[in-house]
Write an enzyme that holds these catalytic residues in place. Structure first.
Site, PDB file in Angstrom:
ATOM      1  N   LEU A 124      44.879  32.159  37.490  1.00  0.00           N
ATOM      2  CA  LEU A 124      43.976  31.273  36.768  1.00  0.00           C
ATOM      3  C   LEU A 124      42.556  31.756  37.019  1.00  0.00           C
ATOM      4  O   LEU A 124      42.238  32.220  38.114  1.00  0.00           O
ATOM      5  CB  LEU A 124      44.100  29.832  37.280  1.00  0.00           C
ATOM      6  N   ASP A 125      41.713  31.649  36.006  1.00  0.00           N
ATOM      7  CA  ASP A 125      40.308  31.974  36.209  1.00  0.00           C
ATOM      8  C   ASP A 125      39.758  31.124  37.357  1.00  0.00           C
ATOM      9  O   ASP A 125      40.229  30.008  37.610  1.00  0.00           O
ATOM     10  CB  ASP A 125      39.502  31.696  34.935  1.00  0.00           C
ATOM     11  N   LYS A 126      38.746  31.631  38.019  1.00  0.00           N
ATOM     12  CA  LYS A 126      38.187  30.952  39.186  1.00  0.00           C
ATOM     13  C   LYS A 126      37.836  29.500  38.886  1.00  0.00           C
ATOM     14  O   LYS A 126      38.127  28.596  39.677  1.00  0.00           O
ATOM     15  CB  LYS A 126      36.943  31.701  39.674  1.00  0.00           C
TER      16      LYS A 126
END
Length: 322
Positions: free
Chosen positions: A136-138
């Protein structure tokens, strides 16, 4: 997660059996990057290659980028040290676990200056063979799947490739969205992609674009905010797919730090040089209002349907400064 450099060798000579008796060609073989790692750490060639690909091997302070590079000088390797904070998975069995990641936490260490990330917890609980099966993106919060062993990781990667893992996300977006809508615009890496990794782009199949399809359903419209809470079902797994599709459809996710911004503002957000107040004014929220809310799949003959227990709508609204 803290990191430190550990010294492997100086000129790598300590790894050469009877170095003086070896031919120049034999010395060259033993001084190659992958061979140094294999000898020093007792790892396989594939594991050595992974360390090099992750840019964790250095010679004289410079990153070693090729497995056959001849190493002459001080050879060092970045070693990560766990610093867990006590986060626990919301689901756990002998083969895999599922965490409900907070926004702002990396799913995996991303380089020399990496701080706390989910692997601090994963490796502390399950050992170094465990790893995330997807990312997942940060700034995206929510469910993330962790494989505890290589066999399980391989099985999950196959499920993802065959699109047999159903994913649902919640997003708070600009404007009033239709009750149901679809975006099937193909996408690829942006033509102006640079070290900031700013964006993917909508790109026709004829120009190298890759198939991408996302189905959306509106759950609630906040008239006073001119914002909609939507359910997103990505049927393909492209990088930034939901973010780019919503931006393309003029319903950018509130808090979006990349799409629609100038490069200087993107850099300030990524480098944490922009205040929360300024970011809310610029993007609409203190964080990206995107949450991985559900994972459903079959594994070893058993069906799993895991949903986040967090009140994400309330978290999104708090991120607006309300």
């Amino acid at each position: 997660m803290a990191y430190k450099k550990i010294k492997l060798a100086n000129f790598a000579n300590e790894f050469l059996p009877s170095a003086n008796a070896l031919s120049d060609e034999a010395k060259s073989v033993n001084l190659r990057a992958f061979k140094v790692l294999m000898n020093a750490l007792g790892v396989s060639m594939s594991e050595a290659q992974k360390l090099i690909d992750k840019r964790r091997l250095f010679c004289n302070g410079e990153v070693v980028s090729a497995k056959n590079q001849i190493l002459r000088g001080e050879v060092e390797l970045i070693s990560y040290e766990n610093a867990p904070r006590g986060e626990k998975p919301i689901f756990d069995n002998q083969n895999f676990a599922i965490f409900d990641k907070q926004s702002g936490i990396l799913s995996h260490p991303n380089g020399r200056n990496c701080g706390y990330n989910l692997c601090d917890e994963i490796w502390h609980l399950f050992g170094r063979k465990a790893c995330v099966a997807h990312r997942l993106d940060k700034e995206t919060s929510g469910l993330i799947l962790v494989a505890k062993n290589t066999k399980t990781l391989t099985a999950f990667k196959t499920l993802f490739e065959k699109r047999l893992i159903k994913k649902e996300y919640l997003a708070l977006v600009r404007g009033q969205t239709p009750r149901e809508f679809v975006c099937d615009e193909p996408m690829n890496l942006g033509a102006a992609y640079d070290e900031v990794k700013t964006r993917m782009r909508i790109c026709p199949l004829s120009e190298g674009g890759k198939e991408a399809r996302t189905e959306f359903q509106t759950l609630e419209f906040f008239e006073d905010l001119n914002a909609s809470l939507v359910l997103a079902r990505p049927l393909t797994g492209r990088q930034h797919q939901i973010r780019l599709h919503l931006f393309h459809m003029k319903h950018a996710i509130l808090g979006e730090p990349l799409y629609g911004l100038e490069k200087t503002d993107i850099e300030r957000i990524l480098d944490k040089q922009m205040s929360a107040t300024e970011r809310v004014k610029l993007t609409g929220a203190k964080r990206l209002c995107l949450h991985s809310n559900r994972l459903a799949f079959e594994f070893e003959g058993k069906n799993y349907d895991i949903q986040s227990k967090r009140n994400i709508k309330a978290e999104f609204l708090r991120a607006l400064g309300l």
